[in-house]
Design a protein around this motif. Sequence first.
Motif, short mmCIF file in Angstrom:
data_model
loop_
_atom_site.label_atom_id
_atom_site.label_comp_id
_atom_site.label_asym_id
_atom_site.label_seq_id
_atom_site.Cartn_x
_atom_site.Cartn_y
_atom_site.Cartn_z
N LEU A 147 46.86 16.79 19.08
CA LEU A 147 48.29 16.60 18.85
C LEU A 147 49.03 16.20 20.12
O LEU A 147 50.12 15.63 20.06
N ASN A 148 48.44 16.49 21.25
CA ASN A 148 49.11 16.21 22.53
C ASN A 148 48.80 14.80 23.01
O ASN A 148 48.02 14.60 23.96
N GLN A 149 49.40 13.83 22.37
CA GLN A 149 49.23 12.44 22.78
C GLN A 149 50.45 11.62 22.39
O GLN A 149 51.14 11.93 21.41
N PRO A 150 50.74 10.58 23.14
CA PRO A 150 51.89 9.73 22.83
C PRO A 150 51.77 9.10 21.45
O PRO A 150 50.66 8.79 21.00
N GLY A 151 52.89 8.93 20.78
CA GLY A 151 52.88 8.31 19.46
C GLY A 151 52.76 9.30 18.33
O GLY A 151 53.01 8.96 17.16
N ILE A 152 52.39 10.56 18.62
CA ILE A 152 52.29 11.60 17.59
C ILE A 152 53.66 12.24 17.40
O ILE A 152 54.33 12.61 18.37
N VAL A 153 54.07 12.37 16.14
CA VAL A 153 55.33 13.02 15.81
C VAL A 153 55.04 14.37 15.15
O VAL A 153 54.33 14.44 14.14
N ILE A 154 55.59 15.43 15.74
CA ILE A 154 55.35 16.79 15.26
C ILE A 154 56.66 17.40 14.79
O ILE A 154 57.70 17.25 15.43
N THR A 155 56.61 18.12 13.68
CA THR A 155 57.79 18.81 13.15
C THR A 155 57.58 20.31 13.12
O THR A 155 56.45 20.78 13.09
N SER A 156 58.69 21.05 13.13
CA SER A 156 58.66 22.50 12.92
C SER A 156 60.08 22.96 12.64
O SER A 156 61.01 22.13 12.54
N TYR A 175 58.80 15.47 19.30
CA TYR A 175 59.09 16.63 18.45
C TYR A 175 60.38 16.44 17.65
O TYR A 175 61.39 15.97 18.18
N LYS A 176 60.35 16.83 16.37
CA LYS A 176 61.53 16.80 15.49
C LYS A 176 61.71 18.18 14.86
O LYS A 176 60.75 18.74 14.32
N SER A 177 62.90 18.73 14.93
CA SER A 177 63.16 20.05 14.36
C SER A 177 63.93 19.95 13.06
O SER A 177 64.68 18.99 12.83
N PHE A 178 63.74 20.95 12.19
CA PHE A 178 64.40 21.03 10.90
C PHE A 178 64.97 22.43 10.70
O PHE A 178 64.45 23.40 11.27
N GLU A 179 65.99 22.53 9.88
CA GLU A 179 66.62 23.82 9.61
C GLU A 179 65.70 24.76 8.84
O GLU A 179 65.73 25.97 9.04
N MET A 180 64.87 24.20 7.96
CA MET A 180 63.97 25.00 7.14
C MET A 180 62.54 24.51 7.30
O MET A 180 62.31 23.30 7.46
N GLU A 181 61.57 25.42 7.21
CA GLU A 181 60.17 25.06 7.42
C GLU A 181 59.64 24.14 6.34
O GLU A 181 58.81 23.26 6.62
N ASP A 182 60.11 24.30 5.08
CA ASP A 182 59.61 23.43 4.02
C ASP A 182 60.06 21.98 4.24
O ASP A 182 59.35 21.03 3.88
N GLN A 183 61.23 21.78 4.85
CA GLN A 183 61.69 20.43 5.18
C GLN A 183 60.76 19.78 6.20
O GLN A 183 60.43 18.59 6.11
N ALA A 184 60.35 20.58 7.19
CA ALA A 184 59.44 20.08 8.22
C ALA A 184 58.09 19.70 7.62
O ALA A 184 57.50 18.67 7.97
N MET A 185 57.61 20.51 6.69
CA MET A 185 56.31 20.25 6.06
C MET A 185 56.38 19.07 5.11
O MET A 185 55.43 18.27 5.03
N GLU A 187 58.31 16.51 5.45
CA GLU A 187 58.37 15.34 6.32
C GLU A 187 56.96 14.84 6.64
O GLU A 187 56.69 13.63 6.63
N THR A 188 56.06 15.78 6.90
CA THR A 188 54.67 15.43 7.19
C THR A 188 53.93 15.02 5.92
O THR A 188 53.17 14.04 5.93
N MET A 189 54.13 15.74 4.85
CA MET A 189 53.46 15.41 3.60
C MET A 189 53.82 14.00 3.12
O MET A 189 52.98 13.27 2.58
N ASN A 190 55.07 13.61 3.36
CA ASN A 190 55.54 12.29 2.95
C ASN A 190 55.20 11.19 3.96
O ASN A 190 55.61 10.03 3.78
N GLY A 191 54.48 11.56 5.02
CA GLY A 191 54.01 10.57 5.98
C GLY A 191 55.04 10.12 6.99
O GLY A 191 54.83 9.14 7.72
N LYS A 192 56.16 10.85 7.11
CA LYS A 192 57.20 10.48 8.07
C LYS A 192 56.95 11.10 9.44
O LYS A 192 57.65 10.80 10.41
N SER A 193 56.01 12.03 9.50
CA SER A 193 55.56 12.60 10.77
C SER A 193 54.06 12.81 10.67
O SER A 193 53.48 12.71 9.58
N ASP A 194 53.43 13.07 11.80
CA ASP A 194 51.98 13.21 11.81
C ASP A 194 51.50 14.64 11.53
O ASP A 194 50.42 14.83 10.97
N ALA A 195 52.31 15.62 11.95
CA ALA A 195 51.87 17.01 11.81
C ALA A 195 53.05 17.97 11.81
O ALA A 195 54.11 17.67 12.36
#
Length: 274
Positions: A147-156, A175-185, A187-195
């Motif tokens: 996960l620690n590499q350029p170009g990777i987008v992480i949410t929490s 890194y991208k933050s969200f108000e709720m954890e399900d929103q962060a997840m 985002e990843t499930m829909n392919g808008k972030s990597d993890a």
Amino acid sequence: MKRIITLVAVLSLLLCAAMSAQAADIELAKTSTLEQIVQRGTLRVGLEAGYMPFEMTDKKGNIVGFDVDMVREMAKAMGVKLELVNTAWDGIIPGLLSGKYDIIASGMTINQERNLKVNFASPYIIVGQTALIAKKSADKIKSWKDLNQPGIVITSKLGTTGEQAAKRLFPKATYKSFEMEDQAMLETMNGKSDATVYDLPMTSIFYSQHGKDAGMVFLDEPFTYEPLGWAINKGDPDFLNWLNNFIVQIKNDGRYERIYNKWFGSNDWYANIQ
């Protein structure tokens, strides 16, 4: 003769000091939150209902979960009623400090930063950070270290140890933050972030309910050590002593095991959650 008089004087001073210390302890006990709870007849618990399976809202609008069952046993042991105070996460410690509730029981990780503001009872469960990987990124992310590499987008989630871990361990990623954890997840499930980096078992629940069918990969081995504990105001040794003894007893008389198996032994409860 002089030695005897001196000895008597020393003993008298020690006795006075002991009596003074005992009196101070009694006065301290009178100001304890524990005493206030008993006198009030209500245990007020601060939590944020949105962290499955620790605290969440069911279809009837009731707050339920692992933490809720634990503090229900706590109130029962005190012989008082239970009052749950649903509070936004970013204001949960300030709410305790201002006297809005007596204790925080909300899946809170014990860390040094929080410990500067509050005291924690002994941990009641151990969790850690895990990672949910988007389907599109599964080929390039095989380990949490990837996960620690350029170009990777992480949410929490904002203000959590998941956010802290993402920023600390993966500085090369975005890194991208969200108000709720399900929103962060999502985002990843829909392919808008990597993890998404977040606590086990919340990631496990999301993966089994949504992520697996969406082709996500679950890196389920925790890469951080995170003990969860109840937080109380500083300067209250009586309340802290009671909580630590409560944890020891509930873990050895079968109550903890019963509550744990109810919420972590299966996902049957999920059908009743909003």
